[in-house]
Design a protein around this motif. Structure first.
Motif, mmCIF file in Angstrom:
data_model
loop_
_atom_site.group_PDB
_atom_site.id
_atom_site.type_symbol
_atom_site.label_atom_id
_atom_site.label_comp_id
_atom_site.label_asym_id
_atom_site.label_seq_id
_atom_site.Cartn_x
_atom_site.Cartn_y
_atom_site.Cartn_z
ATOM 1 N N LYS A 211 0.826 -1.213 0.000
ATOM 2 C CA LYS A 211 0.000 0.000 0.000
ATOM 3 C C LYS A 211 0.863 1.267 0.000
ATOM 4 N N LEU A 214 2.840 1.817 -3.206
ATOM 5 C CA LEU A 214 1.968 2.332 -4.267
ATOM 6 C C LEU A 214 1.771 3.832 -4.133
ATOM 7 N N THR A 217 4.842 5.805 -5.145
ATOM 8 C CA THR A 217 4.981 5.848 -6.602
ATOM 9 C C THR A 217 4.029 6.873 -7.205
ATOM 10 N N VAL A 287 -5.919 -3.229 -1.894
ATOM 11 C CA VAL A 287 -4.693 -3.717 -2.518
ATOM 12 C C VAL A 287 -4.502 -5.190 -2.167
ATOM 13 N N ASN A 317 -1.770 -5.949 -6.858
ATOM 14 C CA ASN A 317 -0.433 -5.367 -6.836
ATOM 15 C C ASN A 317 0.649 -6.426 -7.080
ATOM 16 N N GLY A 353 3.001 -1.381 -7.814
ATOM 17 C CA GLY A 353 3.326 -0.202 -7.023
ATOM 18 C C GLY A 353 4.794 0.133 -7.081
ATOM 19 N N VAL A 359 -0.873 2.476 -12.798
ATOM 20 C CA VAL A 359 -1.394 3.502 -11.879
ATOM 21 C C VAL A 359 -2.445 4.366 -12.569
#
Length: 470
Positions: A211, A214, A217, A287, A317, A353, A359
Motif C-alpha cells: 500500500k 503504491l 509511486t 490492494v 499489486n 506499485g 497507476v
C-alpha cells in the motif's frame, strides 16, 4: 500555509502535543517508544494562530538498512521542508545523550528551532529544565502536552519565530465522515456530478500488500515509510495529490489482519484508526498481493467496505512478479466475480506499485467508480423497469396471498439507495431482493458498488380515521 514539525527522540510526548494542537486524537499514543513511524500532518489551532503541524517519528541512532534509520530519514525530511521545528525533550526524565546528538543535527540543519521542555509539571523536572539550556537551542519553553499547560508561552514563541501575519486567517477544514446524500423523490433528472472537491480515497489491505509503496509511486517521492517488514504503517496518514487536474486526498492505512491475530494493544489502535479512515473515504482501493490473492481476510475487508457503503476498487499489486499474465488475469477476474457477489462488477486493475505500471488505469477506475457511486436514476425509468421486471418474475406468494409491489424510488446516493413500496414488506425475501438489486446493476449501470434496498408499506391516509370511528 505555515508548516511546523514536532521532532525529538522517542517517547517524549510528540504525538500527545500533536493531538492537543489539532484538537482530536488523530495520532496513536502509547507508553512504548517508537509508536509514530510516518510523518503525519494535521491542521492545528493554538489560541489565535493556525498552522499545519507535522508529527514525526522519534529520532534514533541506527544503521542505514534498519527500519529505525528509514524512520529517521522521514523525520529529517520533515525538518527540511518545514518552516519551523519544535524540538521536544522530556525534562522529567532529563537530557539524554540522544537529545544532545540530535540537537547537534538540528543546529546543523540551519532550520528554525524552538526548544520545548515537555512534562514540566512533574515533580523534580526543574533540574531537567535547566539542563535543557546545555543543548544550545535557546530558552526552553516549559509545557505539559498532556495537561495543556504552557500553551500560551508556546504560542508566543511560535509568533516570535515566524511573525503573526503568517499564522492568521486560516480556517480549519473539518474531517467529517461522508454521509448519505438525500435525493428528492420528485426529482426526475440525474444529479450533476461534482468533480471540484477533492476525492477522498483510502488505500487498504493486508500487511505487506504494498500500500505505502503504491502511494509513494503515485506521489513521486518517498513520502510513506516502506520496507520488507510487515506492518510498518501504524497511523492512517492523509496526503493531498492531483491527477489529471483532479484533486485527491489519499489515506494510507495500517494493514488489516484477522481479528483473532490482533493481540497487541498498539495494533488494535492501528486497526481502529484504519477503520476510521474508511468512514472518511468515498472510494476505497483494496490492494491485494497478486502472488497470494483472495485470502480470507481480503474477502472480509471487501465485505466491510460494502457494508459501510463505500465505493470499492480492487488493485492486484506486484504485477511485475506475474509470469503468465493473460491466464492469471482471466483467473483473477473469474474469482472476483465468484467470491464477491455483493459488489458484482467491481472494477479490477493489475498494477505494480514498485514500477508504476497500471497507476493511470487505477485512477481511471477510481474516478469511474466514484461517478457510479454518485448516480441517480429517475423515478419514471425506475418504475418502467420495475413493471417489466415484476411481470417477468413476480414476487413469491406467501400462504396463498400475492404480494403487490406499488412503486420504487431512489431516496439517497453515495451509495445508491432505493425504497420499494409494497403491501407486505415482510414477505419480500432476501432472494427476491437480490434479484431486484442485480437487475438495477445490469440495467442502470450500477456495477461494482454496494446498493441498498429498503422496503416499506404504502401510506394509508384513512388509517387514523378508521381508528377514531371504531
Amino acid at each position: 500555509m505555515v508548516s511546523i514539525a514536532i521532532i525529538g527522540r522517542p517517547n517524549v510526548g510528540k504525538s500527545t502535543l500533536f493531538n492537543r494542537l489539532v484538537g482530536r486524537r488523530l495520532a496513536l499514543v502509547d507508553d512504548q517508544p517508537g509508536v509514530t513511524r510516518d510523518r503525519r500532518p494535521g491542521e492545528a489551532r493554538l489560541l489565535d494562530i493556525s498552522f499545519e503541524i507535522v508529527d514525526t517519528a522519534g529520532l534514533e541512532n541506527a544503521h542505514s538498512e534498519s527500519l529505525s534509520a528509514r524512520m529517521r530519514e522521514q523525520t529529517e525530511e520533515a525538518i527540511r521542508i518545514s518552516d519551523l521545528s519544535l524540538f521536544m525533550v522530556d525534562v522529567k526524565t532529563g537530557i539524554t545523550p540522544e537529545d544532545k546528538d540530535f540537537a547537534e543535527v538540528a543546529r546543523r540543519s540551519g532550520a528554525k528551532i524552538i526548544l520545548v521542555a515537555n512534562k514540566s509539571e512533574a515533580r523534580g523536572s526543574d533540574s531537567g529544565y535547566l539542563d535543557a539550556y546545555s543543548l544550545g537551542l535557546g530558552d526552553p519553553v516549559a509545557i505539559s502536552a498532556e495537561h495543556g499547560e504552557g500553551m500560551g508561552d508556546l504560542r508566543d514563541a511560535i509568533v516570535e519565530a515566524l511573525g503573526l501575519d503568517r499564522l492568521r486567517g486560516y480556517e480549519r477544514e473539518e474531517d467529517e465522515a461522508i454521509t448519505d446524500v438525500p435525493v428528492s423523490e420528485d426529482d426526475d433528472g440525474p444529479l450533476p456530478y461534482d468533480d471540484s472537491k477533492p476525492l477522498r480515497m483510502a488505500i487498504v489491505g493486508r500487511p505487506n500488500a504494498g500500500k505505502s509503496t503504491l502511494i509513494n509511486t503515485m506521489l513521486g517521492q518517498e513520502r510513506m515509510l516502506t520496507g520488507p517488514e510487515a506492518g510498518i504503517t501504524r497511523d492512517s496518514i492523509s496526503v493531498d495529490w492531483e491527477w489529471k487536474d483532479r484533486k485527491f486526498k489519499i489515506f494510507d492505512t495500517a494493514g488489516l489482519r484477522r481479528k483473532a491475530r490482533v493481540q497487541e494493544k498498539l495494533e488494535k489502535l492501528s486497526v481502529a484508526d484504519a477503520l476510521r479512515a474508511l468512514k472518511f473515504a468515498e472510494v476505497v482501493v483494496i490492494v491485494l498481493d497478486v502472488t497470494i490473492p483472495f485470502e480470507r481476510q481480503d474477502l472480509t475487508i471487501v465485505d466491510l467496505i460494502a457494508r459501510e457503503g463505500r465505493a470499492p476498487v480492487i488493485a492486484f499489486n506486484k504485477w511485475d512478479l506475474a509470469e503468465d499474465r493473460q491466464e492469471l488475469t482471466k483467473e483473477l477476474r473469474e474469482k472476483t466475480e465468484r467470491l464477491l457477489p455483493q459488489v458484482r462488477g467491481i472494477k479490477t486493475v493489475m498494477l505494480s506499485g514498485e514500477t508504476g505500471e497500471g497507476v493511470d488505469r487505477l485512477m481511471q477506475a477510481v474516478v469511474e467508480t466514484h461517478r457510479i457511486w454518485n448516480s441517480r436514476v429517475s423515478t419514471a425509468k425506475l418504475n418502467q423497469w420495475l413493471d417489466r421486471t415484476t411481470a417477468h418474475h413476480p414476487p413469491p406468494a406467501v400462504a396463498g396471498r400475492r404480494v403487490t409491489i406499488k412503486y420504487m424510488t431512489q431516496v439517497k446516493t453515495r451509495p445508491p439507495t432505493f425504497m420499494l413500496s409494497t403491501t407486505r414488506p415482510e414477505a419480500i425475501g432476501a432472494s427476491y431482493s437480490r434479484y431486484l438489486i442485480n437487475g438495477l446493476r445490469d440495467v442502470f449501470g450500477l456495477k461494482g458498488i454496494p446498493i441498498r434496498l429498503g422496503l416499506r408499506k404504502p401510506h394509508n391516509p384513512y388509517a387514523s380515521k378508521k381508528k377514531r370511528s371504531s
